[in-house]
Design a protein around this motif. Structure first.
Motif, PDB file in Angstrom:
ATOM      1  N   SER A   1       0.843  -1.194   0.000  1.00 23.51           N
ATOM      2  CA  SER A   1       0.000   0.000   0.000  1.00 23.51           C
ATOM      3  C   SER A   1       0.878   1.244   0.000  1.00 23.51           C
ATOM      4  O   SER A   1       2.050   1.201   0.396  1.00 23.51           O
ATOM      5  CB  SER A   1      -0.897   0.015   1.246  1.00 23.51           C
ATOM      6  OG  SER A   1      -0.123   0.217   2.419  1.00 23.51           O
ATOM      7  N   LYS A   2       0.323   2.356  -0.455  1.00 26.89           N
ATOM      8  CA  LYS A   2       1.074   3.612  -0.447  1.00 26.89           C
ATOM      9  C   LYS A   2       1.444   3.997   0.982  1.00 26.89           C
ATOM     10  O   LYS A   2       2.546   4.513   1.236  1.00 26.89           O
ATOM     11  CB  LYS A   2       0.265   4.732  -1.101  1.00 26.89           C
ATOM     12  CG  LYS A   2       0.990   6.072  -1.179  1.00 26.89           C
ATOM     13  CD  LYS A   2       0.168   7.098  -1.928  1.00 26.89           C
ATOM     14  CE  LYS A   2       0.903   8.435  -2.016  1.00 26.89           C
ATOM     15  NZ  LYS A   2       1.091   9.050  -0.678  1.00 26.89           N
ATOM     16  N   GLU A   3       0.541   3.720   1.920  1.00 24.87           N
ATOM     17  CA  GLU A   3       0.811   4.056   3.314  1.00 24.87           C
ATOM     18  C   GLU A   3       2.007   3.262   3.850  1.00 24.87           C
ATOM     19  O   GLU A   3       2.877   3.809   4.544  1.00 24.87           O
ATOM     20  CB  GLU A   3      -0.430   3.783   4.167  1.00 24.87           C
ATOM     21  CG  GLU A   3      -1.615   4.690   3.889  1.00 24.87           C
ATOM     22  CD  GLU A   3      -2.323   4.392   2.583  1.00 24.87           C
ATOM     23  OE1 GLU A   3      -3.013   5.292   2.057  1.00 24.87           O
ATOM     24  OE2 GLU A   3      -2.170   3.236   2.068  1.00 24.87           O
ATOM     25  N   ASP A   4       2.057   1.983   3.531  1.00 21.79           N
ATOM     26  CA  ASP A   4       3.185   1.169   3.984  1.00 21.79           C
ATOM     27  C   ASP A   4       4.472   1.582   3.282  1.00 21.79           C
ATOM     28  O   ASP A   4       5.556   1.592   3.899  1.00 21.79           O
ATOM     29  CB  ASP A   4       2.908  -0.312   3.742  1.00 21.79           C
ATOM     30  CG  ASP A   4       1.894  -0.877   4.720  1.00 21.79           C
ATOM     31  OD1 ASP A   4       1.618  -0.218   5.748  1.00 21.79           O
ATOM     32  OD2 ASP A   4       1.376  -1.987   4.462  1.00 21.79           O
TER      33      ASP A   4
ATOM     34  N   ASP B   1       5.227   4.569   2.245  1.00 18.02           N
ATOM     35  CA  ASP B   1       5.662   5.807   2.905  1.00 18.02           C
ATOM     36  C   ASP B   1       6.250   5.530   4.281  1.00 18.02           C
ATOM     37  O   ASP B   1       7.211   6.190   4.705  1.00 18.02           O
ATOM     38  CB  ASP B   1       4.487   6.781   3.019  1.00 18.02           C
ATOM     39  CG  ASP B   1       4.177   7.486   1.708  1.00 18.02           C
ATOM     40  OD1 ASP B   1       5.095   7.592   0.869  1.00 18.02           O
ATOM     41  OD2 ASP B   1       3.026   7.913   1.518  1.00 18.02           O
ATOM     42  N   TRP B   2       5.673   4.567   4.983  1.00 24.69           N
ATOM     43  CA  TRP B   2       6.205   4.172   6.292  1.00 24.69           C
ATOM     44  C   TRP B   2       7.657   3.709   6.156  1.00 24.69           C
ATOM     45  O   TRP B   2       8.534   4.089   6.941  1.00 24.69           O
ATOM     46  CB  TRP B   2       5.326   3.065   6.870  1.00 24.69           C
ATOM     47  CG  TRP B   2       5.643   2.651   8.270  1.00 24.69           C
ATOM     48  CD1 TRP B   2       5.126   3.169   9.419  1.00 24.69           C
ATOM     49  CD2 TRP B   2       6.535   1.585   8.667  1.00 24.69           C
ATOM     50  NE1 TRP B   2       5.649   2.503  10.513  1.00 24.69           N
ATOM     51  CE2 TRP B   2       6.512   1.527  10.079  1.00 24.69           C
ATOM     52  CE3 TRP B   2       7.339   0.686   7.970  1.00 24.69           C
ATOM     53  CZ2 TRP B   2       7.269   0.610  10.804  1.00 24.69           C
ATOM     54  CZ3 TRP B   2       8.099  -0.227   8.688  1.00 24.69           C
ATOM     55  CH2 TRP B   2       8.060  -0.263  10.093  1.00 24.69           C
TER      56      TRP B   2
END
Length: 401
Positions: free
Chosen positions: A384-387, A389-390
């Protein structure tokens, strides 16, 4: 094993030291995440060198494997089985070619490509027997069999494994003039990676691959494209050569073709190339086995949707935008790559690639170094984009420390 230290000690004591893994012991994984024997979670930013393009434990692939496990897993090529024809038909169609020769590992596929090119050279082109030459690029990585390391320029892979197999000419990667000079009347093939992964995710100059295609066509030489790492969605296209509008004479495939579930590889070409083989001249007990075909058929179906190529394009654009912001700040000297695949050169003042990888591991992100100062980033395409970025936040944290 009950804990990380015990597992690593046992591995060091009883396995050959042909790898230098990071000190993490994975016990389970799902999607883009892995969990170690002590319950710590890590974001996988390597994806098994692109073998796990579709993530760990992908439900479609696991279901396909489980269903086939209940039916038949191996017949050998002594007999037909009911998944083989569909696999060959669908993979040939995906590649826009006519024939498939399945194997297991990437190195086996490259060896198969070398044998095919030589036989084609003798029986179709008319090269005198025993005189075939194949032109390859410096800094290549095509595997570690005896023949393949014979044309490697990596000392770790090559040194003290001779005598070496003759018949290869090495030229600088990306240098079309040098390639042209190396091609002679006895040249049967040019073997290249469209993007050199192990070398640090090196993308050749614009127009180079088109030039290779034109040159090989003009000189009656086969263009063999090793898309084992770069192919099957990683760069935002089904094949990396598509970015240059190039179609080779042969695709060499592996890694993601087995979805991270089983080893599957293949060479794919038209009948005038792969048609040179006759019964008994090449083979593999496990090549094209029912379990491998069942999983690979699901991989092909997933790629036909275009979903994973689109994810690699969109997330890759974001990845490279964020990584390029780090260049010039004293920590990163260069970023290369295409799609969801990047090589990041670390300024030596901030540590070696190995040291950066270990620090990232301490923050829950797994990458791998290559050639001293470079780390490779290639997360599963399902991340995911969130992961993503993490993981990038932790890279920035390590580089700014």
């Amino acid at each position: 094993m009950s804990n990380t230290a015990d597992a690593i000690r046992s591995a060091d004591a009883h396995s050959a030291h042909n790898y230098h893994p990071l000190p993490v012991v994975v016990a389970s994984a799902e999607g883009a995440w892995m969990t170690d024997v002590e319950g710590r979670r890590y974001l996988d930013m390597l994806a098994g060198y692109s073998a796990l393009n579709f993530g760990h434990g992908n439900r479609r692939l696991i279901d396909a494997a489980r269903a086939q496990l209940e039916r038949v897993t191996l017949t050998s090529r002594a007999f037909h089985h009911d998944r083989f024809a569909d696999f060959c038909t669908e993979l040939a169609a995906l590649c826009g070619k006519e024939m498939v020769l399945p194997m297991n590992t990437g190195a086996e596929a490259v060896e198969t490509a070398v044998k095919t090119a030589r036989k084609w050279g003798y029986e179709v082109k008319g090269v005198p027997d025993g005189h075939a030459k194949i032109v390859v690029a410096a800094d290549n990585f095509h595997g570690r069999t005896t023949t393949i390391v014979s044309f490697s320029t990596d000392h770790d892979a090559r040194d003290h494994f001779g005598p070496y197999t003759p018949g290869f000419e090495i030229v600088p990667y990306g240098d079309l003039t040098a390639l042209s000079h190396a091609v002679t009347e006895n040249t049967v093939a040019v073997l290249l990676e469209p993007i050199q992964g192990e070398a640090g995710v090196l993308v050749p100059p614009a127009g180079y691959l088109q030039g290779v295609r034109e040159l090989t066509r003009e000189r009656n030489v086969l263009f063999l494209a090793d898309e084992i790492q770069s192919g099957l969605g990683r760069t935002g296209k089904t094949f990396a050569l598509e970015h240059e509008g190039v179609v080779p004479d042969m695709y060499i495939l592996g890694k993601a073709l087995g979805g991270g579930v089983v080893p599957v590889s293949a060479v794919v070409a038209d009948r005038d190339v792969l048609g040179v083989f006759r019964p008994g001249e090449h083979g593999s007990t496990f090549g094209g086995n029912p379990l491998a075909c069942a999983v690979a058929l699901e991989v092909i179906a997933m790629l036909r949707s275009g979903e994973y190529q689109q994810r690699a394009t969109e997330l890759g654009d974001h990845l490279h935008h964020e990584l390029n912001l780090l260049v010039g700040g004293g920590a990163v000297t260069a970023v290369r790559g295409r799609g969801l695949w990047a090589g990041v050169d670390i300024d030596p003042s901030r540590g070696t690639g190995r040291e950066i990888s270990e620090k990232l591991m301490g923050l829950g992100v797994l990458v791998k170094d290559t050639h001293g100062s470079t780390i490779r980033i290639a997360p599963p395409l399902v991340i995911s984009k969130e992961d993503l970025d993490w993981g990038l936040d932790r890279l920035r944290s390590v580089l700014s420390a």
